[in-house]
Design a protein around this motif. Sequence first.
Motif, PDB file in Angstrom:
ATOM      1  N   LYS A  87     -20.934   5.824  -4.100  1.00 22.50           N
ATOM      2  CA  LYS A  87     -20.451   5.244  -5.545  1.00 22.50           C
ATOM      3  C   LYS A  87     -20.095   3.655  -5.116  1.00 22.50           C
ATOM      4  N   ARG A  88     -19.224   3.557  -4.249  1.00 21.45           N
ATOM      5  CA  ARG A  88     -18.972   2.068  -3.829  1.00 21.45           C
ATOM      6  C   ARG A  88     -19.994   1.689  -3.284  1.00 21.45           C
ATOM      7  N   ARG A  89     -20.932   2.495  -2.721  1.00 20.52           N
ATOM      8  CA  ARG A  89     -22.181   1.594  -1.628  1.00 20.52           C
ATOM      9  C   ARG A  89     -22.857   1.343  -2.122  1.00 20.52           C
ATOM     10  N   ARG A  90     -23.253   2.369  -3.189  1.00 25.31           N
ATOM     11  CA  ARG A  90     -25.107   2.040  -4.004  1.00 25.31           C
ATOM     12  C   ARG A  90     -23.794   0.939  -4.575  1.00 25.31           C
ATOM     13  N   TYR A  91     -23.011   0.906  -5.252  1.00 19.44           N
ATOM     14  CA  TYR A  91     -22.382  -0.638  -6.457  1.00 19.44           C
ATOM     15  C   TYR A  91     -22.665  -1.747  -5.468  1.00 19.44           C
ATOM     16  N   GLU A  92     -21.993  -2.172  -4.200  1.00 25.29           N
ATOM     17  CA  GLU A  92     -22.198  -3.031  -3.314  1.00 25.29           C
ATOM     18  C   GLU A  92     -23.740  -3.679  -3.607  1.00 25.29           C
ATOM     19  N   LYS A  93     -24.897  -2.689  -3.070  1.00 22.91           N
ATOM     20  CA  LYS A  93     -26.192  -2.557  -2.694  1.00 22.91           C
ATOM     21  C   LYS A  93     -27.578  -2.994  -3.662  1.00 22.91           C
ATOM     22  N   SER A  94     -26.898  -2.097  -4.758  1.00 23.27           N
ATOM     23  CA  SER A  94     -27.026  -2.925  -6.038  1.00 23.27           C
ATOM     24  C   SER A  94     -26.653  -4.558  -6.154  1.00 23.27           C
ATOM     25  N   GLN A  95     -25.357  -5.035  -6.496  1.00 22.14           N
ATOM     26  CA  GLN A  95     -25.518  -6.225  -6.102  1.00 22.14           C
ATOM     27  C   GLN A  95     -25.740  -7.084  -5.460  1.00 22.14           C
ATOM     28  N   ALA A  96     -26.202  -6.746  -4.163  1.00 20.76           N
ATOM     29  CA  ALA A  96     -26.701  -7.697  -3.102  1.00 20.76           C
ATOM     30  C   ALA A  96     -28.081  -7.345  -3.964  1.00 20.76           C
ATOM     31  N   ILE A  97     -28.924  -6.939  -4.319  1.00 17.95           N
ATOM     32  CA  ILE A  97     -30.011  -7.160  -4.599  1.00 17.95           C
ATOM     33  C   ILE A  97     -29.911  -7.670  -5.287  1.00 17.95           C
ATOM     34  N   LYS A  98     -29.627  -7.798  -6.435  1.00 24.09           N
ATOM     35  CA  LYS A  98     -29.152  -8.699  -8.103  1.00 24.09           C
ATOM     36  C   LYS A  98     -29.135  -9.870  -7.348  1.00 24.09           C
ATOM     37  N   LYS A  99     -28.208 -10.499  -6.743  1.00 26.85           N
ATOM     38  CA  LYS A  99     -27.675 -12.049  -6.259  1.00 26.85           C
ATOM     39  C   LYS A  99     -29.299 -12.387  -5.244  1.00 26.85           C
ATOM     40  N   ARG A 100     -29.647 -11.207  -4.583  1.00 30.44           N
ATOM     41  CA  ARG A 100     -31.139 -11.903  -3.545  1.00 30.44           C
ATOM     42  C   ARG A 100     -31.830 -12.407  -4.324  1.00 30.44           C
ATOM     43  N   ARG A 101     -32.169 -11.413  -5.776  1.00 28.31           N
ATOM     44  CA  ARG A 101     -33.361 -11.458  -6.850  1.00 28.31           C
ATOM     45  C   ARG A 101     -33.083 -12.329  -6.951  1.00 28.31           C
ATOM     46  N   LYS A 102     -31.760 -13.483  -7.837  1.00 29.52           N
ATOM     47  CA  LYS A 102     -31.158 -14.832  -8.708  1.00 29.52           C
ATOM     48  C   LYS A 102     -31.192 -15.682  -7.561  1.00 29.52           C
ATOM     49  N   GLU A 103     -31.027 -15.272  -6.675  1.00 31.65           N
ATOM     50  CA  GLU A 103     -31.733 -16.559  -5.164  1.00 31.65           C
ATOM     51  C   GLU A 103     -32.881 -16.831  -5.342  1.00 31.65           C
ATOM     52  N   GLN A 104     -33.878 -16.144  -5.517  1.00 31.11           N
ATOM     53  CA  GLN A 104     -35.168 -16.512  -5.542  1.00 31.11           C
ATOM     54  C   GLN A 104     -36.246 -16.659  -5.770  1.00 31.11           C
ATOM     55  N   SER A 105     -35.508 -15.826  -7.853  1.00 34.17           N
ATOM     56  CA  SER A 105     -35.463 -16.813  -8.770  1.00 34.17           C
ATOM     57  C   SER A 105     -35.505 -18.901  -9.272  1.00 34.17           C
ATOM     58  N   ARG A 106     -33.925 -18.712  -8.861  1.00 30.86           N
ATOM     59  CA  ARG A 106     -33.920 -20.322  -8.332  1.00 30.86           C
ATOM     60  C   ARG A 106     -34.739 -20.683  -7.211  1.00 30.86           C
ATOM     61  N   GLU A 107     -34.642 -20.413  -6.593  1.00 29.24           N
ATOM     62  CA  GLU A 107     -36.040 -20.753  -5.636  1.00 29.24           C
ATOM     63  C   GLU A 107     -37.260 -21.406  -5.806  1.00 29.24           C
ATOM     64  N   LEU A 108     -37.702 -19.976  -7.148  1.00 28.34           N
ATOM     65  CA  LEU A 108     -38.920 -20.474  -7.425  1.00 28.34           C
ATOM     66  C   LEU A 108     -39.247 -21.379  -8.348  1.00 28.34           C
ATOM     67  N   ARG A 109     -37.587 -21.688  -8.714  1.00 26.20           N
ATOM     68  CA  ARG A 109     -37.606 -22.479 -10.134  1.00 26.20           C
ATOM     69  C   ARG A 109     -37.826 -23.585  -9.680  1.00 26.20           C
ATOM     70  N   ARG A 110     -36.717 -23.979  -8.824  1.00 28.25           N
ATOM     71  CA  ARG A 110     -37.242 -25.551  -8.003  1.00 28.25           C
ATOM     72  C   ARG A 110     -38.320 -25.566  -7.001  1.00 28.25           C
ATOM     73  N   LEU A 111     -38.987 -24.588  -6.663  1.00 23.89           N
ATOM     74  CA  LEU A 111     -40.627 -25.174  -6.183  1.00 23.89           C
ATOM     75  C   LEU A 111     -41.210 -25.538  -7.339  1.00 23.89           C
ATOM     76  N   LYS A 112     -41.265 -25.022  -8.177  1.00 24.58           N
ATOM     77  CA  LYS A 112     -42.301 -25.424  -9.450  1.00 24.58           C
ATOM     78  C   LYS A 112     -41.502 -26.504 -10.037  1.00 24.58           C
ATOM     79  N   ALA A 113     -40.666 -27.093  -9.788  1.00 22.13           N
ATOM     80  CA  ALA A 113     -40.205 -28.302 -10.537  1.00 22.13           C
ATOM     81  C   ALA A 113     -40.215 -29.548  -9.316  1.00 22.13           C
ATOM     82  N   VAL A 114     -40.238 -29.081  -8.504  1.00 25.23           N
ATOM     83  CA  VAL A 114     -40.810 -29.962  -7.021  1.00 25.23           C
ATOM     84  C   VAL A 114     -41.699 -30.424  -7.102  1.00 25.23           C
ATOM     85  N   LYS A 115     -43.502 -29.074  -7.451  1.00 24.52           N
ATOM     86  CA  LYS A 115     -44.934 -29.492  -7.166  1.00 24.52           C
ATOM     87  C   LYS A 115     -44.774 -30.092  -8.650  1.00 24.52           C
TER      88      LYS A 115
END
Length: 131
Positions: free
Chosen positions: A67-95
């Motif tokens: 359960k702990r590994r599954r939770y940590e994995k889901s948190q890592a995925i969530k963090k990665r997706r959030k970083e990707q969405s931030r980067e997309l918003r930043r690129l869109k603003a620069v564009k």
Amino acid sequence: MPNMEQPVPAAATDIAAPDAANSAPSTTAPDTQTNPSSSSSSPGNNKDKDDTPIPSEKPLSKNQLKKRRRYEKSQAIKKRRKEQSRELRRLKAVKEGRDLAAERQQQLANEKEGKGWKKREERWKEIMECA
């Protein structure tokens, strides 16, 4: 049935020996193993801010580890997706040609002046007057 005459090792008991505090500090302090978040305290100091002793923790079961590994994995995925969405918003603003540094400076200035708070306070007063 286990042999009742065998001594129980000190690490397996929940309560430390009364003379353990007066003896020389050991190389493996139970405080450093059970509570990794209190890295600021010295190895000999086993009292936290609330002065409660830290009980020894039981090892996690296989199911708990899964359960702990599954939770940590889901948190890592969530963090990665959030970083990707931030980067997309930043690129869109620069564009779009927006100056992000200037926008951030403007945000800080507005926050310092309290413009947002004033707007929210005015809205709240209107709501309270109508009620």
